[in-house]
Motif scaffolding. Structure first.
Motif, mmCIF file in Angstrom:
data_model
loop_
_atom_site.group_PDB
_atom_site.id
_atom_site.type_symbol
_atom_site.label_atom_id
_atom_site.label_comp_id
_atom_site.label_asym_id
_atom_site.label_seq_id
_atom_site.Cartn_x
_atom_site.Cartn_y
_atom_site.Cartn_z
ATOM 1 N N GLU A 145 8.585 -8.194 -2.771
ATOM 2 C CA GLU A 145 8.624 -6.944 -3.527
ATOM 3 C C GLU A 145 9.043 -5.778 -2.638
ATOM 4 N N CYS A 146 8.598 -5.787 -1.397
ATOM 5 C CA CYS A 146 8.870 -4.662 -0.500
ATOM 6 C C CYS A 146 10.285 -4.685 0.068
ATOM 7 N N LYS A 147 10.932 -5.834 0.099
ATOM 8 C CA LYS A 147 12.300 -5.912 0.635
ATOM 9 C C LYS A 147 13.280 -5.157 -0.242
ATOM 10 N N ILE A 148 13.077 -5.213 -1.509
ATOM 11 C CA ILE A 148 13.916 -4.469 -2.450
ATOM 12 C C ILE A 148 13.014 -3.422 -3.080
ATOM 13 N N GLU A 149 12.841 -2.357 -2.376
ATOM 14 C CA GLU A 149 11.946 -1.321 -2.858
ATOM 15 C C GLU A 149 12.745 -0.136 -3.371
ATOM 16 N N ILE A 150 12.781 -0.025 -4.660
ATOM 17 C CA ILE A 150 13.425 1.106 -5.312
ATOM 18 C C ILE A 150 12.347 1.717 -6.196
ATOM 19 N N ASN A 151 11.412 2.366 -5.539
ATOM 20 C CA ASN A 151 10.257 2.933 -6.225
ATOM 21 C C ASN A 151 10.255 4.440 -6.102
ATOM 22 N N GLU A 166 5.780 4.612 -1.864
ATOM 23 C CA GLU A 166 6.300 4.074 -0.623
ATOM 24 C C GLU A 166 5.220 3.529 0.305
ATOM 25 N N ASN A 167 4.067 4.094 0.310
ATOM 26 C CA ASN A 167 3.030 3.673 1.224
ATOM 27 C C ASN A 167 2.460 2.296 0.910
ATOM 28 N N LYS A 168 2.676 1.775 -0.273
ATOM 29 C CA LYS A 168 2.173 0.453 -0.641
ATOM 30 C C LYS A 168 2.768 -0.646 0.228
ATOM 31 N N CYS A 169 4.009 -0.511 0.645
ATOM 32 C CA CYS A 169 4.726 -1.574 1.358
ATOM 33 C C CYS A 169 4.820 -1.317 2.857
#
Length: 155
Positions: free
Chosen positions: A140-146, A151-154
């Protein structure tokens, strides 16, 4: 027997040729879908749930949704490649979104299988579920478009 072997070799070759780097995640997804469906049926007894054909059918429909998600990822990959080629950029992208979607779904299926096995009172190594959950999280964190606040979740 030799004709059967040749048929399966040709079928496997065509599958890997057509799907490329998406072939392994798709095979894993197929396998985990089948195993999750079977363990879900077997776990019903241990959960005190009644197994119905409607419940089983709904499980199959949900599994088909997995392939739709991979196809959507594949369409995103095709759209990106189309845009890049129309801009005249000499960049070739592999099926990144389709593969990441498939890997995420495989991890989700494995977690579901492990939960079914736990419900069936199968002894579980304590490291297995956390490792798969970590792989799921990292995917999930590799493709992070949030949103910025997520941002701090990953990290």
């Amino acid at each position: 027997m030799e004709k059967v072997n040749k048929f399966f070799v040709a079928l496997t070759g065509a599958f890997f040729s057509f799907f490329g780097m998406l072939a392994i995640p798709l095979l894993l997804l197929m396998g985990t879908n089948i195993i999750d469906w079977i363990t879900g049926i077997l776990a019903c007894k241990y959960r005190g749930e009644k197994l119905t054909s409607e419940k089983s059918f709904n499980g199959i429909v949900k599994k088909m949704g997995c392939y739709i998600l991979v196809f959507i990822g594949f369409m995103v990959d095709i759209l990106l490649q189309y845009c890049i080629s129309n801009l005249g950029l000499p960049i070739v992208l592999p099926e990144v979104f389709a593969c990441i979607t498939a890997v995420w779904l495989v991890c989700s299926e494995i977690i579901s299988i492990l939960e079914n096995l736990i419900d069936m009172r199968v002894p579980m190594p304590p490291f297995l579920k956390p490792i798969i959950e970590r792989i799921l999280h990292e995917t999930e964190c590799k493709i992070e478009i949030n949103k910025i606040e997520e941002e701090n979740k990953c990290r």
